[in-house]
Design a protein around this motif. Structure first.
Motif, PDB file in Angstrom:
ATOM      1  N   LYS A 100       9.483   8.929  -0.052  1.00  0.00           N
ATOM      2  CA  LYS A 100      10.105  10.084   0.565  1.00  0.00           C
ATOM      3  C   LYS A 100       8.657  10.771   1.381  1.00  0.00           C
ATOM      4  N   GLY A 101       7.663  10.643   1.002  1.00  0.00           N
ATOM      5  CA  GLY A 101       6.487  10.937   1.417  1.00  0.00           C
ATOM      6  C   GLY A 101       5.199  10.634   0.927  1.00  0.00           C
ATOM      7  N   THR A 102       4.049  10.701   1.738  1.00  0.00           N
ATOM      8  CA  THR A 102       2.682  10.287   1.022  1.00  0.00           C
ATOM      9  C   THR A 102       1.585  11.571   1.125  1.00  0.00           C
ATOM     10  N   ILE A 103       0.720  11.194   0.385  1.00  0.00           N
ATOM     11  CA  ILE A 103      -0.510  12.335   0.270  1.00  0.00           C
ATOM     12  C   ILE A 103      -1.647  11.396   0.115  1.00  0.00           C
ATOM     13  N   ILE A 104      -2.530  11.530   1.167  1.00  0.00           N
ATOM     14  CA  ILE A 104      -3.745  10.723   1.426  1.00  0.00           C
ATOM     15  C   ILE A 104      -4.885  11.943   1.082  1.00  0.00           C
ATOM     16  N   ILE A 105      -5.846  11.695   0.035  1.00  0.00           N
ATOM     17  CA  ILE A 105      -6.758  12.547  -0.324  1.00  0.00           C
ATOM     18  C   ILE A 105      -8.351  11.871  -0.092  1.00  0.00           C
ATOM     19  N   ASP A 106      -8.833  12.576   0.779  1.00  0.00           N
ATOM     20  CA  ASP A 106     -10.302  12.370   1.093  1.00  0.00           C
ATOM     21  C   ASP A 106     -10.444  10.727   1.277  1.00  0.00           C
ATOM     22  N   MET A 107     -10.091  10.226   2.258  1.00  0.00           N
ATOM     23  CA  MET A 107     -10.262   8.857   2.435  1.00  0.00           C
ATOM     24  C   MET A 107     -10.279   8.643   4.005  1.00  0.00           C
ATOM     25  N   ALA A 108     -10.850   7.139   4.108  1.00  0.00           N
ATOM     26  CA  ALA A 108     -10.811   6.680   5.450  1.00  0.00           C
ATOM     27  C   ALA A 108     -10.183   5.462   5.611  1.00  0.00           C
ATOM     28  N   PRO A 109      -9.438   5.061   6.524  1.00  0.00           N
ATOM     29  CA  PRO A 109      -8.844   3.787   6.761  1.00  0.00           C
ATOM     30  C   PRO A 109      -9.691   2.510   6.853  1.00  0.00           C
ATOM     31  N   LYS A 110     -11.227   2.814   7.297  1.00  0.00           N
ATOM     32  CA  LYS A 110     -12.047   1.796   7.101  1.00  0.00           C
ATOM     33  C   LYS A 110     -13.403   2.587   6.839  1.00  0.00           C
ATOM     34  N   LEU A 111     -13.896   1.795   5.668  1.00  0.00           N
ATOM     35  CA  LEU A 111     -15.293   2.373   4.971  1.00  0.00           C
ATOM     36  C   LEU A 111     -16.504   2.040   5.754  1.00  0.00           C
ATOM     37  N   MET A 112     -16.447   0.536   6.022  1.00  0.00           N
ATOM     38  CA  MET A 112     -17.806   0.294   6.806  1.00  0.00           C
ATOM     39  C   MET A 112     -18.041   0.643   8.153  1.00  0.00           C
ATOM     40  N   ASN A 113     -19.004   1.285   8.469  1.00  0.00           N
ATOM     41  CA  ASN A 113     -19.417   1.759   9.861  1.00  0.00           C
ATOM     42  C   ASN A 113     -20.003   0.425  10.697  1.00  0.00           C
ATOM     43  N   ASP A 114     -19.735   0.334  11.926  1.00  0.00           N
ATOM     44  CA  ASP A 114     -20.332  -0.561  12.725  1.00  0.00           C
ATOM     45  C   ASP A 114     -20.441  -0.109  13.965  1.00  0.00           C
ATOM     46  N   ASN A 115     -20.441  -0.919  15.078  1.00  0.00           N
ATOM     47  CA  ASN A 115     -20.520  -0.584  16.453  1.00  0.00           C
ATOM     48  C   ASN A 115     -19.473   0.073  17.015  1.00  0.00           C
ATOM     49  N   TRP A 116     -18.245  -0.122  16.410  1.00  0.00           N
ATOM     50  CA  TRP A 116     -16.990   0.748  17.146  1.00  0.00           C
ATOM     51  C   TRP A 116     -16.596   1.679  16.061  1.00  0.00           C
ATOM     52  N   TRP A 117     -16.694   1.852  15.006  1.00  0.00           N
ATOM     53  CA  TRP A 117     -16.369   2.731  14.017  1.00  0.00           C
ATOM     54  C   TRP A 117     -17.583   3.753  13.117  1.00  0.00           C
ATOM     55  N   ASN A 118     -17.131   4.790  13.187  1.00  0.00           N
ATOM     56  CA  ASN A 118     -18.304   5.906  12.780  1.00  0.00           C
ATOM     57  C   ASN A 118     -17.605   6.952  11.586  1.00  0.00           C
ATOM     58  N   LEU A 119     -16.587   6.707  11.325  1.00  0.00           N
ATOM     59  CA  LEU A 119     -15.795   7.356  10.514  1.00  0.00           C
ATOM     60  C   LEU A 119     -15.580   7.003   9.110  1.00  0.00           C
ATOM     61  N   GLY A 120     -16.368   6.140   8.638  1.00  0.00           N
ATOM     62  CA  GLY A 120     -16.200   5.489   7.070  1.00  0.00           C
ATOM     63  C   GLY A 120     -17.051   6.333   6.298  1.00  0.00           C
ATOM     64  N   LEU A 121     -17.626   5.789   5.016  1.00  0.00           N
ATOM     65  CA  LEU A 121     -18.172   6.252   3.813  1.00  0.00           C
ATOM     66  C   LEU A 121     -19.550   6.673   4.498  1.00  0.00           C
ATOM     67  N   TYR A 122     -19.826   7.901   3.511  1.00  0.00           N
ATOM     68  CA  TYR A 122     -21.216   8.608   3.781  1.00  0.00           C
ATOM     69  C   TYR A 122     -21.113   9.260   5.445  1.00  0.00           C
ATOM     70  N   ARG A 123     -20.191   9.683   5.781  1.00  0.00           N
ATOM     71  CA  ARG A 123     -19.752  10.295   7.205  1.00  0.00           C
ATOM     72  C   ARG A 123     -20.434   9.562   8.138  1.00  0.00           C
ATOM     73  N   GLY A 124     -20.135   8.237   8.074  1.00  0.00           N
ATOM     74  CA  GLY A 124     -20.511   7.454   9.097  1.00  0.00           C
ATOM     75  C   GLY A 124     -21.682   6.659   9.273  1.00  0.00           C
ATOM     76  N   LYS A 125     -22.321   6.604   7.994  1.00  0.00           N
ATOM     77  CA  LYS A 125     -23.973   6.279   7.576  1.00  0.00           C
ATOM     78  C   LYS A 125     -23.795   4.906   6.767  1.00  0.00           C
ATOM     79  N   PHE A 126     -22.812   4.401   6.292  1.00  0.00           N
ATOM     80  CA  PHE A 126     -22.686   3.457   5.458  1.00  0.00           C
ATOM     81  C   PHE A 126     -22.302   2.105   6.292  1.00  0.00           C
ATOM     82  N   THR A 127     -23.615   1.101   6.281  1.00  0.00           N
ATOM     83  CA  THR A 127     -23.345  -0.019   6.863  1.00  0.00           C
ATOM     84  C   THR A 127     -23.396  -1.470   5.929  1.00  0.00           C
TER      85      THR A 127
END
Length: 272
Positions: A113-140
Motif C-alpha cells: 500500500k505504501g513504502t517508507i525509505i529511511i536515510d538510504m541511497a539507491p547506489k552506495l559506491m561513488n564513481d565518475n557519474w554518481w556522487n550521492l552515495g555513501l559518506y556523502r559522496g566520498k566512498f569509492t
C-alpha cells in the motif's frame, strides 16, 4: 518465539503485534529487529506491526548460502505470504531500504500500500557519474577494499570506528548500547552483506515504486546527503521527503516521537 521456515530451510525470526493496517519494518546492516522496538510498541496500538531479523542477523539463522539481496527479498516475500499480509506499508531503514528495492524489483508492488525509505541511497559506491552515495559522496571502490580488510581483520575495532563515524556525538551509554546490539551479529555475514550492499545499484528500480512513498533523512546524517533524498524524490513517482532536524542516520532512535507521528500520518493519508 515465532519463526517462519523458508523454502531453503532457513528459520527467520519475527514478532507480530496489534491489529489493523500491516506495517513491516526491515532493519539495517549488522542490526536486528530491536532497532524498531520502541516505535513498534507504540504503533502496534493502532496497526498490525511486524518486525523481523534478516537472514544471518539477530535470532534468524546464520547461513553460508543465501547471502544476497535477492534471497533477502525472497525471505521477505515468504514472510508476507506465511502471515497472509496484503496492503502492507513496507519500511526499510539503511540496508533495509535495499531489501525493499530488491523486493519491488522481484515481486513488484502487488502486496504493498505504501513504502517508507529511511536515510538510504539507491547506489552506495561513488564513481565518475554518481556522487550521492555513501559518506556523502566520498566512498569509492578503493575505500570499500580497505573497509573489508579492516572488518575482517578485527570486527569489533571496525564497528567501533564505524559507530563513531555514524554518530560523532554519541555519549558512552549510547555507544555501548549500539556496540552490544551490533556485535551479536555474525561478522562473516556482516562482511559479505556489506560488500553486497555497497556494490548494488537500484537507480533503475525507483520508478517501479508505484505506491505512495515517504522518504526520511537525517539532517546531520554522516552517510547520506539531502541531495540523495531529493534524488529519490525526483525518481519515485508518488513520493515526498521528510527531514529530521538535528538527527543523524539513527533518526528512528534520536527522534522516535516524530518517527511514530510521521508513520501514522503517512498511513492516514494513503488510507483516504
Amino acid at each position: 518465539m515465532s519463526y517462519i521456515l523458508t523454502d531453503d530451510n532457513t528459520k527467520i525470526f519475527y514478532k507480530e503485534k496489534g491489529e489493523g493496517r500491516p506495517i513491516v519494518f526491515i532493519h539495517g546492516w549488522a542490526s536486528s529487529l530491536v532497532s524498531f522496538a520502541i516505535p513498534a510498541f507504540y504503533l502496534s496500538k493502532k496497526f498490525k506491526v511486524i518486525t523481523y531479523d534478516l537472514r544471518g542477523h539477530g535470532k534468524s539463522d546464520a547461513t553460508e548460502e543465501g547471502l544476497t539481496m535477492k534471497r533477502f527479498a525472497a525471505d521477505l516475500e515468504q514472510l508476507l505470504e506465511a502471515l497472509d499480509l496484503n496492503d502492507v506499508i513496507l519500511v526499510g531503514w539503511s540496508m533495509g531500504a535495499q531489501v525493499l528495492f530488491e523486493y519491488i524489483k522481484n515481486f513488484g508492488c502487488r502486496r504493498l500500500k505504501g513504502t517508507i525509505i529511511i536515510d538510504m541511497a539507491p547506489k552506495l559506491m561513488n564513481d565518475n557519474w554518481w556522487n550521492l552515495g555513501l559518506y556523502r559522496g566520498k566512498f569509492t571502490h578503493e575505500d570499500n577494499l580497505q573497509a573489508l580488510k579492516e572488518m575482517t581483520a578485527n570486527w569489533e575495532t571496525y564497528i567501533e570506528k564505524f559507530t563513531r563515524i555514524l554518530v560523532p556525538d554519541l555519549d558512552e551509554k549510547q555507544f555501548k548500547y549500539i556496540m552490544k546490539g551490533t556485535l551479536i551479529n555474525n561478522p562473516n555475514v556482516a562482511a559479505t552483506m556489506w560488500d553486497v550492499m555497497v556494490n548494488a545499484d537500484y537507480c533503475d528500480v525507483l520508478q517501479k515504486i508505484t505506491v505512495p512513498t515517504l522518504i526520511m533523512y537525517g539532517e546531520k546524517s554522516t552517510l547520506y546527503s539531502e541531495e540523495t533524498a531529493k534524488y529519490l524524490n525526483n525518481q519515485i513517482p508518488n513520493s515526498r521527503v521528510e527531514k529530521f532536524k538535528g538527527c543523524t542516520h539513527l533518526l528512528v532512535m534520536e527522534d522516535t516521537q516524530k518517527f511514530i507521528e510521521e508513520v501514522d500520518k503517512f498511513e492516514k493519508k494513503i488510507n483516504k
